[in-house]
Scaffold this motif. Structure first.
Motif, PDB file in Angstrom:
ATOM      1  N   ARG A 126       0.822  -1.200   0.000  1.00  0.00           N
ATOM      2  CA  ARG A 126       0.000   0.000   0.000  1.00  0.00           C
ATOM      3  C   ARG A 126       0.866   1.264   0.000  1.00  0.00           C
ATOM      4  O   ARG A 126       0.503   2.282  -0.590  1.00  0.00           O
ATOM      5  N   GLY A 127       2.020   1.197   0.664  1.00  0.00           N
ATOM      6  CA  GLY A 127       2.940   2.321   0.617  1.00  0.00           C
ATOM      7  C   GLY A 127       3.476   2.557  -0.781  1.00  0.00           C
ATOM      8  O   GLY A 127       3.564   3.698  -1.259  1.00  0.00           O
ATOM      9  N   ILE A 128       3.851   1.463  -1.455  1.00  0.00           N
ATOM     10  CA  ILE A 128       4.328   1.590  -2.834  1.00  0.00           C
ATOM     11  C   ILE A 128       3.234   2.164  -3.719  1.00  0.00           C
ATOM     12  O   ILE A 128       3.484   3.010  -4.592  1.00  0.00           O
ATOM     13  N   GLU A 129       2.016   1.707  -3.501  1.00  0.00           N
ATOM     14  CA  GLU A 129       0.883   2.207  -4.281  1.00  0.00           C
ATOM     15  C   GLU A 129       0.744   3.719  -4.137  1.00  0.00           C
ATOM     16  O   GLU A 129       0.493   4.438  -5.121  1.00  0.00           O
ATOM     17  N   ALA A 130       0.920   4.232  -2.925  1.00  0.00           N
ATOM     18  CA  ALA A 130       0.844   5.681  -2.721  1.00  0.00           C
ATOM     19  C   ALA A 130       1.933   6.399  -3.500  1.00  0.00           C
ATOM     20  O   ALA A 130       1.711   7.492  -4.040  1.00  0.00           O
ATOM     21  N   LEU A 131       3.123   5.798  -3.571  1.00  0.00           N
ATOM     22  CA  LEU A 131       4.210   6.415  -4.339  1.00  0.00           C
ATOM     23  C   LEU A 131       3.882   6.452  -5.829  1.00  0.00           C
ATOM     24  O   LEU A 131       4.212   7.419  -6.528  1.00  0.00           O
ATOM     25  N   VAL A 132       3.245   5.400  -6.324  1.00  0.00           N
ATOM     26  CA  VAL A 132       2.865   5.377  -7.738  1.00  0.00           C
ATOM     27  C   VAL A 132       1.880   6.500  -8.045  1.00  0.00           C
ATOM     28  O   VAL A 132       2.034   7.244  -9.031  1.00  0.00           O
ATOM     29  N   TYR A 133       0.864   6.646  -7.196  1.00  0.00           N
ATOM     30  CA  TYR A 133      -0.104   7.727  -7.412  1.00  0.00           C
ATOM     31  C   TYR A 133       0.562   9.098  -7.274  1.00  0.00           C
ATOM     32  O   TYR A 133       0.237  10.038  -8.010  1.00  0.00           O
ATOM     33  N   ALA A 134       1.494   9.209  -6.333  1.00  0.00           N
ATOM     34  CA  ALA A 134       2.186  10.488  -6.178  1.00  0.00           C
ATOM     35  C   ALA A 134       2.980  10.822  -7.428  1.00  0.00           C
ATOM     36  O   ALA A 134       2.984  11.972  -7.889  1.00  0.00           O
ATOM     37  N   GLU A 135       3.651   9.821  -7.986  1.00  0.00           N
ATOM     38  CA  GLU A 135       4.416  10.089  -9.206  1.00  0.00           C
ATOM     39  C   GLU A 135       3.488  10.501 -10.346  1.00  0.00           C
ATOM     40  O   GLU A 135       3.764  11.458 -11.085  1.00  0.00           O
ATOM     41  N   GLN A 136       2.370   9.794 -10.497  1.00  0.00           N
ATOM     42  CA  GLN A 136       1.430  10.148 -11.557  1.00  0.00           C
ATOM     43  C   GLN A 136       0.934  11.580 -11.393  1.00  0.00           C
ATOM     44  O   GLN A 136       0.850  12.340 -12.373  1.00  0.00           O
ATOM     45  N   ALA A 137       0.604  11.962 -10.170  1.00  0.00           N
ATOM     46  CA  ALA A 137       0.090  13.310  -9.935  1.00  0.00           C
ATOM     47  C   ALA A 137       1.140  14.368 -10.259  1.00  0.00           C
ATOM     48  O   ALA A 137       0.839  15.403 -10.871  1.00  0.00           O
ATOM     49  N   MET A 138       2.384  14.116  -9.845  1.00  0.00           N
ATOM     50  CA  MET A 138       3.427  15.115 -10.059  1.00  0.00           C
ATOM     51  C   MET A 138       3.864  15.161 -11.518  1.00  0.00           C
ATOM     52  O   MET A 138       4.124  16.244 -12.067  1.00  0.00           O
ATOM     53  N   ASN A 505     -13.430  10.522   4.593  1.00  0.00           N
ATOM     54  CA  ASN A 505     -13.599  11.467   3.485  1.00  0.00           C
ATOM     55  C   ASN A 505     -12.606  11.245   2.361  1.00  0.00           C
ATOM     56  O   ASN A 505     -12.571  12.005   1.402  1.00  0.00           O
ATOM     57  N   ALA A 506     -11.770  10.198   2.465  1.00  0.00           N
ATOM     58  CA  ALA A 506     -10.731   9.991   1.464  1.00  0.00           C
ATOM     59  C   ALA A 506     -10.598   8.517   1.139  1.00  0.00           C
ATOM     60  O   ALA A 506     -10.784   7.655   1.994  1.00  0.00           O
ATOM     61  N   ALA A 507     -10.288   8.226  -0.111  1.00  0.00           N
ATOM     62  CA  ALA A 507     -10.049   6.850  -0.538  1.00  0.00           C
ATOM     63  C   ALA A 507      -8.555   6.576  -0.506  1.00  0.00           C
ATOM     64  O   ALA A 507      -7.741   7.384  -0.936  1.00  0.00           O
ATOM     65  N   LEU A 508      -8.201   5.436   0.027  1.00  0.00           N
ATOM     66  CA  LEU A 508      -6.807   4.992   0.038  1.00  0.00           C
ATOM     67  C   LEU A 508      -6.689   3.902  -1.027  1.00  0.00           C
ATOM     68  O   LEU A 508      -7.210   2.819  -0.845  1.00  0.00           O
ATOM     69  N   THR A 509      -5.985   4.081  -2.049  1.00  0.00           N
ATOM     70  CA  THR A 509      -5.369   5.320  -2.490  1.00  0.00           C
ATOM     71  C   THR A 509      -5.871   5.657  -3.890  1.00  0.00           C
ATOM     72  O   THR A 509      -6.155   4.769  -4.674  1.00  0.00           O
ATOM     73  N   THR A 510      -5.950   6.940  -4.175  1.00  0.00           N
ATOM     74  CA  THR A 510      -6.308   7.433  -5.498  1.00  0.00           C
ATOM     75  C   THR A 510      -5.446   8.658  -5.762  1.00  0.00           C
ATOM     76  O   THR A 510      -4.725   9.141  -4.882  1.00  0.00           O
ATOM     77  N   LEU A 511      -5.565   9.188  -6.958  1.00  0.00           N
ATOM     78  CA  LEU A 511      -4.862  10.435  -7.245  1.00  0.00           C
ATOM     79  C   LEU A 511      -5.307  11.539  -6.287  1.00  0.00           C
ATOM     80  O   LEU A 511      -4.502  12.380  -5.872  1.00  0.00           O
ATOM     81  N   ALA A 512      -6.588  11.531  -5.920  1.00  0.00           N
ATOM     82  CA  ALA A 512      -7.081  12.556  -5.005  1.00  0.00           C
ATOM     83  C   ALA A 512      -6.427  12.465  -3.636  1.00  0.00           C
ATOM     84  O   ALA A 512      -6.365  13.457  -2.908  1.00  0.00           O
ATOM     85  N   PHE A 513      -5.935  11.272  -3.273  1.00  0.00           N
ATOM     86  CA  PHE A 513      -5.285  11.088  -1.983  1.00  0.00           C
ATOM     87  C   PHE A 513      -3.934  11.799  -1.924  1.00  0.00           C
ATOM     88  O   PHE A 513      -3.445  12.120  -0.841  1.00  0.00           O
TER      89      PHE A 513
END
Length: 532
Positions: A126-138, A505-513
């Motif tokens: 799940r931590g790696i998943e957050a990094l993937v979404y962070a990279e996509q967002a940035m 109020n937040a989904a773990l994980t999405t781009l919005a996160f």
């Protein structure tokens, strides 16, 4: 599975020894603004204090240090941050995983296998998943652009530069029963986007997060960054600091996992900080029919027992119509309820099997809640299966409780229509399958529900249920049987929470996160040579 870990036997032994070496000692963690030491963790397995003390730091000093550490980190670039954070996860996996397993067991109360799988490798995923979404967002933000347009006789050409600017200091609250699973993605989402993080662990489950903070602080310093990008703020049950941190003028982001009561306060009071919450869930089951009723009941019983129902996705309310549709003909509601109670009882009668599935009860308050629900169930309904302690085969002093299952009518909604955290389940009589679906989705809409579970044979009813749960903002699992727990949430393909009801109020994980954890600023200037 622990046995599949490379050199698993030796690694497991080394991790246990490392955990035992921490007991009864001050935890070595260098933090800014230390004012004293504290520690009040008690193992649910031994019901004895761990004896570990941790540094307590002044919140103002933590915020000041975190704020000062951000510019160098934010200026390091996306690749540098992502690579360092991946290295941090790798170190947790390769060097500390089995120490964390025992830390989670003896603070949160999870079983050995769940601490390894759920709070270990799945949490790392799940931590790696957050990094993937962070990279996509940035990466979605272009670093430069050239823009041209004619204004009257003039051709205007501008070079535009875009910068990703972190919000500031994030405060990450962790819960007592699952400290790493939500915390690691939250921490990494903030750090990847250039922010600093103050970790605020639950006083009952500090050790897993103290280990995490120490790993990342050491890595940051080793790579030339200010370690105060990641700090720990310890409080106690009698002197909480949560509201102080959230209302601090330098608090820019809040990640909160915990009770609905405090979560609602966070959502109402965090502003101007951004708040990402996951709170309690009143999770529901609609059992209208099944191709294999015994298999459905076994799966439901196992999931209601898993970690003594101390997960935010544990099913609690089982809604039954008068008759349950099966290939052999309709089965009466009372018989299905009795079979569910018998299935739960079979799972818990063998102490060794119970230890693997139920594990322990994290907090003593849960036992008081079970007693209160037993009294209410006897007065207002019928106790189908009473709760009792079971004798843990390895830890004779473990705090344990088998599930309590109570049968109620719809009129007892005030009793069952909120999360009763722990091994407590309700079977609720409904007028029809459609009524059961309406009652269940009402729970999600009004009380907050993370997930729902449906067993049915009629495809039209299944389609209506999918739409109804979607409108209620809850994920839905349909007709699942077999060895997998019904509420298992896989990284990379299962969304967790929707943000559409009171469960968070937040989904773990999405781009919005991750996307709102940074802002985009720009500068522009005339092109010096428009033909360049």
């Amino acid at each position: 599975m622990p046995k599949l870990y490379p050199q698993g036997e030796a690694a497991a032994a080394a991790g246990k020894a490392a955990f035992e070496a921490l007991l009864g000692q001050p935890f070595a963690l260098d933090l800014p603004g230390v004012t004293g030491q504290a520690g009040e963790e008690i193992s649910p397995y031994t019901q004895a204090p761990l004896g570990i003390t941790y540094p307590q730091a002044d919140p103002d000093r933590l915020f000041a240090a975190a704020r000062a550490a951000i510019p160098g980190w934010a200026g390091a670039g996306i690749d540098t941050r992502l690579n360092l954070l991946m290295e941090g996860l790798d170190r947790l996996y390769r060097e500390h995983l089995f120490t964390l397993v025992h830390a989670v067991m003896h603070t949160a109360g999870q079983s050995y296998n769940m601490a390894y799988a759920g709070s270990g490798v799945n949490a790392l995923d799940r931590g790696i998943e957050a990094l993937v979404y962070a990279e996509q967002a940035m990466r979605a933000v272009a670093p430069q652009a050239r823009w041209q347009r004619r204004f009257g006789p003039d051709e205007i050409a501008l070079d535009k530069t875009y910068r990703l600017v972190p919000r500031g200091v994030a405060v990450c609250f962790t819960c007592a029963s699952f400290p790493t699973w939500n915390a690691w993605p939250s921490m990494l989402a903030s750090l990847a986007t250039g922010n600093a993080v103050i970790v605020k662990p639950h006083p009952a489950s500090v050790l897993p997060m103290a280990i995490t903070v120490r790993v990342f602080r050491a890595l940051l310093a080793e790579q030339g960054f200010d370690p105060d990008l990641v700090t720990l703020c310890l409080d106690t049950l009698v002197a909480p600091l949560g509201k102080v941190l959230i209302k601090h003028e330098d608090c820019a982001i809040v990640d909160f996992t915990g009770s609905a009561r405090f979560g609602q306060w966070v959502e109402a009071n965090a502003h101007p900080a951004l708040a990402f919450t996951e709170t309690s869930g009143c999770n529901t089951v609609v059992l209208a029919g099944a191709e294999d009723l015994d298999a459905a009941i076994r799966s439901l019983a196992t999931t209601m027992c898993m970690f003594s129902a101390q997960m935010c996705t544990s099913p609690q309310n089982v809604y039954l119509p008068p008759w349950i549709d099966t290939p052999e003909g309709p089965v009466a509601r009372d018989e299905v309820a009795a079979r569910l109670a018998a299935a739960i009882a079979r799972l818990t009668e063998d102490p060794r099997r119970a230890a693997m599935i139920l594990a322990t009860v994290q907090g003593a308050g849960t036992l008081a809640l079970i007693e209160a629900m037993r009294r209410e169930g006897q007065a207002r309904g019928r106790v189908l299966l009473d709760s009792r302690p079971y004798a843990h085969p390895d830890f004779p002093d473990a705090r344990t409780a088998t599930p309590l299952l109570v049968s109620l009518g719809k009129e007892a909604r005030d009793l069952y229509a909120e999360e009763r955290f722990g091994p407590i389940g309700f079977v609720i009589a409904c007028d029809s399958a459609e009524d059961a679906l309406e009652q269940a989705t009402r729970d999600a809409r009004e009380q907050g529900g993370i997930t729902g579970f449906l067993y049915a044979r009629d495809e039209g009813f299944i389609a209506r249920a999918e739409a109804a749960y979607a409108r209620a903002g809850a994920q839905l699992t349909i007709n699942l049987t077999g060895a997998m727990p019904l509420n298992f949430a896989a990284a990379y393909s299962d969304y967790h929470v929707t943000g559409l009801n009171g469960a968070g109020n937040a989904a773990l994980t999405t781009l919005a996160f991750v996307a709102s954890r940074f802002a985009v600023t720009q500068s522009r200037r005339p092109v010096r040579d428009a033909n360049a």
